[in-house]
Design a protein around this motif. Structure first.
Motif, PDB file in Angstrom:
ATOM      1  N   SER A 191       0.828  -1.197   0.000  1.00  0.00           N
ATOM      2  CA  SER A 191       0.000   0.000   0.000  1.00  0.00           C
ATOM      3  C   SER A 191       0.867   1.254   0.000  1.00  0.00           C
ATOM      4  N   ASP A 192       0.404   2.263  -0.715  1.00  0.00           N
ATOM      5  CA  ASP A 192       1.083   3.562  -0.729  1.00  0.00           C
ATOM      6  C   ASP A 192       0.383   4.570   0.176  1.00  0.00           C
ATOM      7  N   SER A 193      -0.501   4.081   1.033  1.00  0.00           N
ATOM      8  CA  SER A 193      -1.270   4.982   1.883  1.00  0.00           C
ATOM      9  C   SER A 193      -0.363   5.787   2.812  1.00  0.00           C
ATOM     10  N   ARG A 205       1.716  -3.434   5.475  1.00  0.00           N
ATOM     11  CA  ARG A 205       1.570  -2.655   4.249  1.00  0.00           C
ATOM     12  C   ARG A 205       1.098  -3.541   3.092  1.00  0.00           C
ATOM     13  N   GLY A 209      -2.361  -3.314   1.167  1.00  0.00           N
ATOM     14  CA  GLY A 209      -2.277  -3.177  -0.283  1.00  0.00           C
ATOM     15  C   GLY A 209      -3.186  -4.139  -1.024  1.00  0.00           C
TER      16      GLY A 209
END
Length: 273
Positions: A191-193, A205, A209
């Motif tokens: 995830s790029d959150s 992550r 994702g």
């Protein structure tokens, strides 16, 4: 029957026709998310866009090429996805679509829930890191292919053994599909959150994702704290208790038995309650 009644029936038929087509397209999109078919679909849209632009600009050669690509593309799709189509027809031929969801299936689903809970509880106490992703309606074949195929019966002992540190399969994710462990050591998209806490590692992550691109349910055991987390639909739930974990798993995975499940009821409702 009056003319007005005929008109009403005609409009109702058109509405039902549109709704059925929309629902079929929606189901197909949900099934191919996370698979190689997504890239194929993007390619088809690009070809259609090029055809429209070339037609508007009068580029006859380009338009002819795109026409040929679309004409023969359907045959290519049948060839490329021949194994998937064959499995679908075999399933239809065996009549599995018309199977009842009975007590035996419900029992298997409860056994899967128990296996996940028992294994995560064991690993949580000993701070053994784990990442278990459970596929639902959205396809996860692309992620299954990145790992080691197992196709093994789900048990708490096997799940624990996979994640024991310094063993060949402990790194990566276990992906559960249906009533079996499809693969181990699989790679999930990160995830790029920006809202994800910096103290959380790669497992969390990756769990977040995969929940952002599929409808899967993912369970994480932290190697640092032993805490259990769950991700679904782009949300992360941290420090989940055993009772809460069981509640989530049963809600998402256990399908209550029905007296009869027909093709239409299963297709429209997915057999869920």
């Amino acid at each position: 029957m009056s003319f007005s009644n005929i008109s009403i029936l005609h409009y109702l038929a058109n509405i039902i026709d549109i709704l059925v087509v929309w629902f079929v397209i929606y189901k197909l999109i949900m099934l191919i998310r996370g698979t190689k078919a997504v890239q194929l679909l993007k390619g088809i849209f690009i070809i259609i866009a090029v055809k429209i632009i070339s037609s508007f600009l009068g580029l006859q050669t380009v338009e002819w090429i795109t026409d040929q690509a679309l004409t023969w593309g359907f045959l290519a799709i049948i060839i490329i996805f021949q194994p998937e189509l064959r499995r679908a027809l075999e399933t239809l031929g065996r009549g599995n679509i018309f199977m009842r969801i009975g007590s035996r299936i419900e029992k298997e689903q409860h056994q899967i829930v128990d296996a996940i809970i028992d294994s995560t509880k064991y690993m949580s106490k000993r701070r053994i890191g784990a990442l278990i992703s459970i596929a639902k309606d959205t396809g996860m074949e692309d992620y299954i292919e990145t790992g080691i195929p197992l196709h093994a019966r789900i048990s708490s002992q096997l799940l624990i053994n996979i994640f024991i540190p310094n063993t060949p399969l402990h790194d990566g994710a276990v992906i559960i599909k249906g009533n079996e462990i499809a693969s181990a050591a699989s790679y999930l998209p990160l995830s790029d959150s920006p809202y994800l806490s910096k103290e959380l590692g790669t497992r969390h992550r990756a769990a977040l994702g995969i929940s952002e691109v599929t409808d899967s349910l993912t369970v994480v055991v932290s190697e640092e704290t032993g805490g259990i987390s769950v991700t679904k639909s782009g949300e992360l739930f941290r420090d989940v208790s055993e009772e809460r974990l069981r509640e989530i798993l049963e809600k998402e995975l256990v399908k209550l038995p029905e007296k009869k499940t027909t093709f239409f009821s299963k297709w429209l409702g997915g057999g869920k309650k």
